[in-house]
Design a protein around this motif. Structure first.
Motif, PDB file in Angstrom:
ATOM      1  N   LEU A 188       0.962  -1.339   0.301  1.00 25.68           N
ATOM      2  CA  LEU A 188       0.076  -0.177   0.192  1.00 25.68           C
ATOM      3  C   LEU A 188       0.750   1.452  -0.190  1.00 25.68           C
ATOM      4  O   LEU A 188       0.718   2.504  -0.870  1.00 25.68           O
ATOM      5  CB  LEU A 188      -0.888   0.173   1.284  1.00 25.68           C
ATOM      6  CG  LEU A 188      -1.645   1.168   1.631  1.00 25.68           C
ATOM      7  CD1 LEU A 188      -2.782   1.262   0.855  1.00 25.68           C
ATOM      8  CD2 LEU A 188      -2.878   1.314   2.925  1.00 25.68           C
ATOM      9  N   ASP A 189       1.707   1.250   0.717  1.00 30.46           N
ATOM     10  CA  ASP A 189       3.081   2.257   0.784  1.00 30.46           C
ATOM     11  C   ASP A 189       3.622   3.026  -0.936  1.00 30.46           C
ATOM     12  O   ASP A 189       3.380   4.169  -1.050  1.00 30.46           O
ATOM     13  CB  ASP A 189       3.716   2.347   1.885  1.00 30.46           C
ATOM     14  CG  ASP A 189       4.959   3.245   2.027  1.00 30.46           C
ATOM     15  OD1 ASP A 189       4.708   4.192   2.448  1.00 30.46           O
ATOM     16  OD2 ASP A 189       5.711   3.388   1.710  1.00 30.46           O
ATOM     17  N   ARG A 190       3.450   1.671  -1.401  1.00 33.27           N
ATOM     18  CA  ARG A 190       4.260   1.712  -2.637  1.00 33.27           C
ATOM     19  C   ARG A 190       2.706   2.620  -4.080  1.00 33.27           C
ATOM     20  O   ARG A 190       3.447   3.114  -4.340  1.00 33.27           O
ATOM     21  CB  ARG A 190       4.988   0.548  -3.222  1.00 33.27           C
ATOM     22  CG  ARG A 190       5.354   1.002  -4.592  1.00 33.27           C
ATOM     23  CD  ARG A 190       6.592   2.275  -4.850  1.00 33.27           C
ATOM     24  NE  ARG A 190       7.536   1.766  -4.546  1.00 33.27           N
ATOM     25  CZ  ARG A 190       8.811   1.315  -4.625  1.00 33.27           C
ATOM     26  NH1 ARG A 190       8.489   0.179  -5.778  1.00 33.27           N
ATOM     27  NH2 ARG A 190       9.969   0.506  -4.593  1.00 33.27           N
ATOM     28  N   GLU A 191       1.686   2.204  -3.120  1.00 32.27           N
ATOM     29  CA  GLU A 191       0.939   2.171  -3.942  1.00 32.27           C
ATOM     30  C   GLU A 191       0.585   3.493  -4.006  1.00 32.27           C
ATOM     31  O   GLU A 191       0.142   4.188  -4.783  1.00 32.27           O
ATOM     32  CB  GLU A 191      -0.508   1.469  -3.975  1.00 32.27           C
ATOM     33  CG  GLU A 191      -1.662   1.397  -5.166  1.00 32.27           C
ATOM     34  CD  GLU A 191      -2.085   0.865  -5.544  1.00 32.27           C
ATOM     35  OE1 GLU A 191      -3.379   1.072  -5.872  1.00 32.27           O
ATOM     36  OE2 GLU A 191      -2.445  -0.299  -4.061  1.00 32.27           O
ATOM     37  N   LEU A 192       0.347   4.018  -3.078  1.00 35.84           N
ATOM     38  CA  LEU A 192      -0.187   5.351  -2.180  1.00 35.84           C
ATOM     39  C   LEU A 192       0.757   6.690  -2.863  1.00 35.84           C
ATOM     40  O   LEU A 192       0.544   7.119  -3.592  1.00 35.84           O
ATOM     41  CB  LEU A 192      -0.190   5.698  -1.117  1.00 35.84           C
ATOM     42  CG  LEU A 192      -1.086   5.376  -0.192  1.00 35.84           C
ATOM     43  CD1 LEU A 192      -1.270   4.682   1.227  1.00 35.84           C
ATOM     44  CD2 LEU A 192      -3.031   5.414  -0.987  1.00 35.84           C
ATOM     45  N   GLY A 193       2.187   6.239  -2.981  1.00 29.33           N
ATOM     46  CA  GLY A 193       2.767   6.588  -3.693  1.00 29.33           C
ATOM     47  C   GLY A 193       2.763   7.377  -4.799  1.00 29.33           C
ATOM     48  O   GLY A 193       3.417   8.281  -5.050  1.00 29.33           O
ATOM     49  N   ARG A 194       2.665   6.004  -5.291  1.00 31.65           N
ATOM     50  CA  ARG A 194       1.869   6.294  -6.831  1.00 31.65           C
ATOM     51  C   ARG A 194       1.058   7.027  -7.403  1.00 31.65           C
ATOM     52  O   ARG A 194       0.862   7.909  -8.732  1.00 31.65           O
ATOM     53  CB  ARG A 194       2.719   4.518  -8.332  1.00 31.65           C
ATOM     54  CG  ARG A 194       3.199   4.576  -8.091  1.00 31.65           C
ATOM     55  CD  ARG A 194       2.978   3.231  -9.132  1.00 31.65           C
ATOM     56  NE  ARG A 194       2.130   2.662  -8.315  1.00 31.65           N
ATOM     57  CZ  ARG A 194       2.647   1.080  -7.988  1.00 31.65           C
ATOM     58  NH1 ARG A 194       4.050   0.803  -7.774  1.00 31.65           N
ATOM     59  NH2 ARG A 194       1.573   0.181  -7.866  1.00 31.65           N
ATOM     60  N   ARG A 195       0.777   6.961  -6.659  1.00 30.94           N
ATOM     61  CA  ARG A 195      -0.823   7.814  -6.251  1.00 30.94           C
ATOM     62  C   ARG A 195      -1.109   9.003  -6.630  1.00 30.94           C
ATOM     63  O   ARG A 195      -1.635  10.439  -7.000  1.00 30.94           O
ATOM     64  CB  ARG A 195      -2.554   7.307  -5.452  1.00 30.94           C
ATOM     65  CG  ARG A 195      -2.738   5.366  -6.554  1.00 30.94           C
ATOM     66  CD  ARG A 195      -4.056   5.049  -5.520  1.00 30.94           C
ATOM     67  NE  ARG A 195      -4.560   3.863  -5.887  1.00 30.94           N
ATOM     68  CZ  ARG A 195      -5.442   3.655  -6.302  1.00 30.94           C
ATOM     69  NH1 ARG A 195      -6.109   4.394  -6.440  1.00 30.94           N
ATOM     70  NH2 ARG A 195      -5.930   2.489  -6.912  1.00 30.94           N
ATOM     71  N   LEU A 196      -0.159   9.077  -4.945  1.00 29.49           N
ATOM     72  CA  LEU A 196       0.312  10.934  -5.121  1.00 29.49           C
ATOM     73  C   LEU A 196       0.964  11.245  -6.258  1.00 29.49           C
ATOM     74  O   LEU A 196       0.493  12.589  -6.041  1.00 29.49           O
ATOM     75  CB  LEU A 196       0.730  10.908  -3.605  1.00 29.49           C
ATOM     76  CG  LEU A 196       0.233  10.334  -2.493  1.00 29.49           C
ATOM     77  CD1 LEU A 196       1.299  10.238  -1.538  1.00 29.49           C
ATOM     78  CD2 LEU A 196      -0.984  11.642  -1.745  1.00 29.49           C
ATOM     79  N   ALA A 197       1.809  10.759  -6.350  1.00 30.54           N
ATOM     80  CA  ALA A 197       2.538  10.732  -7.734  1.00 30.54           C
ATOM     81  C   ALA A 197       1.595  11.479  -8.810  1.00 30.54           C
ATOM     82  O   ALA A 197       1.842  12.478  -9.537  1.00 30.54           O
ATOM     83  CB  ALA A 197       3.898  10.115  -7.930  1.00 30.54           C
ATOM     84  N   ILE A 198       0.897  10.804  -9.326  1.00 27.88           N
ATOM     85  CA  ILE A 198      -0.536  10.966 -10.630  1.00 27.88           C
ATOM     86  C   ILE A 198      -0.727  12.175 -10.276  1.00 27.88           C
ATOM     87  O   ILE A 198      -0.996  13.751 -11.114  1.00 27.88           O
ATOM     88  CB  ILE A 198      -1.428   9.870 -10.459  1.00 27.88           C
ATOM     89  CG1 ILE A 198      -0.416   8.351 -10.889  1.00 27.88           C
ATOM     90  CG2 ILE A 198      -2.225  10.788 -12.008  1.00 27.88           C
ATOM     91  CD1 ILE A 198      -1.167   7.565 -11.410  1.00 27.88           C
ATOM     92  N   VAL A 199      -1.033  12.100  -8.827  1.00 25.24           N
ATOM     93  CA  VAL A 199      -1.908  13.535  -8.939  1.00 25.24           C
ATOM     94  C   VAL A 199      -1.431  14.723  -8.529  1.00 25.24           C
ATOM     95  O   VAL A 199      -1.613  15.539  -9.247  1.00 25.24           O
ATOM     96  CB  VAL A 199      -3.147  13.492  -7.558  1.00 25.24           C
ATOM     97  CG1 VAL A 199      -3.553  15.023  -7.019  1.00 25.24           C
ATOM     98  CG2 VAL A 199      -4.285  12.611  -7.304  1.00 25.24           C
ATOM     99  N   ALA A 200       0.091  14.755  -7.952  1.00 26.31           N
ATOM    100  CA  ALA A 200       1.135  15.990  -7.607  1.00 26.31           C
ATOM    101  C   ALA A 200       1.131  16.465  -9.309  1.00 26.31           C
ATOM    102  O   ALA A 200       1.505  17.165  -9.392  1.00 26.31           O
ATOM    103  CB  ALA A 200       2.240  15.535  -7.076  1.00 26.31           C
ATOM    104  N   LEU A 201       1.766  15.806  -9.821  1.00 26.24           N
ATOM    105  CA  LEU A 201       1.921  16.135 -11.808  1.00 26.24           C
ATOM    106  C   LEU A 201       0.588  16.376 -12.124  1.00 26.24           C
ATOM    107  O   LEU A 201       0.642  17.578 -12.936  1.00 26.24           O
ATOM    108  CB  LEU A 201       2.169  14.486 -12.471  1.00 26.24           C
ATOM    109  CG  LEU A 201       3.955  14.137 -11.998  1.00 26.24           C
ATOM    110  CD1 LEU A 201       3.750  12.769 -12.329  1.00 26.24           C
ATOM    111  CD2 LEU A 201       4.832  15.140 -12.499  1.00 26.24           C
ATOM    112  N   LYS A 202      -0.595  16.279 -12.060  1.00 26.16           N
ATOM    113  CA  LYS A 202      -1.936  16.843 -12.580  1.00 26.16           C
ATOM    114  C   LYS A 202      -2.024  18.082 -11.865  1.00 26.16           C
ATOM    115  O   LYS A 202      -1.890  19.015 -12.839  1.00 26.16           O
ATOM    116  CB  LYS A 202      -2.878  16.360 -12.157  1.00 26.16           C
ATOM    117  CG  LYS A 202      -4.222  16.528 -12.671  1.00 26.16           C
ATOM    118  CD  LYS A 202      -5.673  15.863 -12.765  1.00 26.16           C
ATOM    119  CE  LYS A 202      -6.567  16.707 -12.715  1.00 26.16           C
ATOM    120  NZ  LYS A 202      -8.175  15.787 -11.905  1.00 26.16           N
TER     121      LYS A 202
END
Length: 389
Positions: free
Chosen positions: A67-81
């Motif tokens: 979950l830590d890795r998945e949330l990191g990816r999700r946070l990155a997608i939102v941040a880039l947006k």
């Protein structure tokens, strides 16, 4: 400095992001929102969090690491947006709280900061709560530091109320500095309403949209009274809480009473519980009159907002933070951008009077990217700005 703040709250409804410009002004800042967004979790992911991860579940280390890795990816997608074609000087990510027991000084937030750092090519400040716990505090609430900078007034007593899954408030006296404020969690905000709706509708609905269900129901006063016997409501600040106390297990303890209520009456009753806990604490520990500035997803719940205004009466003006140019959904993301900047400046942002800590701690760990360049820019910014008078 251009900062990008990220927050995922106890409602587990998604990720809030805020791109802001921060201009140091003496001990404080001028905060100018540039762009904000809320990206909702899809229902399957939210159900996974509720059914397998957050309290009272006991996830395995492998589940937490995944979950830590998945949330990191999700946070990155939102941040880039949200960043778009603008490159932030740094990112401040609260992540998602998986466990919090403030009284015991235990807390855990997930959301891999290194995945986020590499995706944006920017320094990431993260893990804000554990430094306060190490200093003997409860690790919450932390947002009051920013509340004082965003909503403080020289002429009026102010209460900043965040209506997330858990409700918390910050009492800001006139002419206050962050060190002058008091703040604590009052108890449930949306969390019990969401859990009740989810259980009663078998996941067909996950929250009371706009408070429509509660507005269509009738409050059961005796049930509210029984729920208010939970000893947390009688505790004096400083105090903090979470799903560990006010999650689905709280509803299970009152299952017989709630089973007799319709969906609408149950929502009205749980909304009244949140309202009463908030109003009681404002009257017991807040100013005699002033304004209440409300943020968080609960602002969209008309039953909660109207109930708070009615319960407090004419002594308080109740208004959304949007009236101050601070998007109600993004306020906490903005607040963590401020806290991240304080960490990079090496300045304590922990408030012992709020969390019960023995000392004011510098909050946050740092995943560096060209950190030397960033720190030199911060040094230039702070030297060039004269203290405000």
């Amino acid at each position: 400095m251009r900062a990008l703040g990220l927050m995922s709250g106890t409602s587990l409804d998604g990720i809030d992001a805020a791109l802001v410009d921060l201009v140091p002004r003496g001990a404080g800042y001028r905060v100018t929102p540039v762009r904000m967004a809320t990206v909702s979790f899809e229902s399957a992911f939210r159900n996974r969090l509720l059914d397998r991860i957050v309290a009272p579940n006991l996830p395995s280390p492998a589940q937490l690491a995944e979950l830590d890795r998945e949330l990191g990816r999700r946070l990155a997608i939102v941040a880039l947006k949200v960043a778009g074609d603008s490159h932030p000087d740094f990112v401040a990510s609260h992540g998602l709280t998986i466990y919090h027991d403030g009284a015991a000084g235990r807390t855990l937030q997930l959301g891999d900061p290194y995945t986020l750092r590499d995706a944006l090519g920017a320094t990431v400040v993260f893990d804000f709560r554990r430094a306060d716990c190490a200093a003997g505090g409860q690790g919450a609430p932390l947002v009051p530091y920013a509340d004082a900078l965003l909503f403080g007034s020289n002429t009026i007593e102010t209460i900043a109320l965040n209506l997330g899954g858990i409700a918390n408030l910050t009492v800001i006296p006139k002419k206050a500095t962050p060190a002058d404020v008091r703040a604590w969690d009052t108890g449930p905000g949306n969390v019990l309403i969401d859990a009740f709706v989810r259980a009663r509708t078998k996941n067909k609905q996950t929250y009371d949209a706009d408070g429509a269900l509660a507005l269509g129901g009738r409050t059961n006063g005796p049930v509210v009274t029984r729920m208010l016997r939970d000893k947390y409501f009688a505790e004096a600040p400083p105090k903090s809480t979470g799903r560990e106390r006010f999650g689905a297990q709280f509803l299970e303890r009152h299952a017989r009473s709630l089973a007799k209520l319709s969906l609408e009456d149950g929502c009205a009753t749980l909304a009244a519980l949140s309202v009463e806990a908030i109003a009681h604490d404002i009257e017991a520990y807040g100013p005699e009159a002033g304004r209440v500035v409300v943020s968080g997803g609960g602002v969209r719940n008309r039953a909660l907002l109207a109930g708070i205004a009615f319960r407090l009466g004419s002594r308080y003006d109740v208004m959304p933070s949007d009236d101050f140019g601070i998007d109600a959904d993004a306020k906490e993301a903005i607040a963590f951008a401020v806290l991240g900047y304080e960490a990079l400046r090496g300045r304590p942002a922990g408030l012992p009077a709020v969390t019960g800590a023995e000392r004011a701690a510098v909050l946050g760990a740092i995943a560096p990217h060209k950190l030397g360049d960033l720190l030199r820019k911060i040094e230039r910014e702070t030297k060039e700005r004269k203290p405000s008078r």
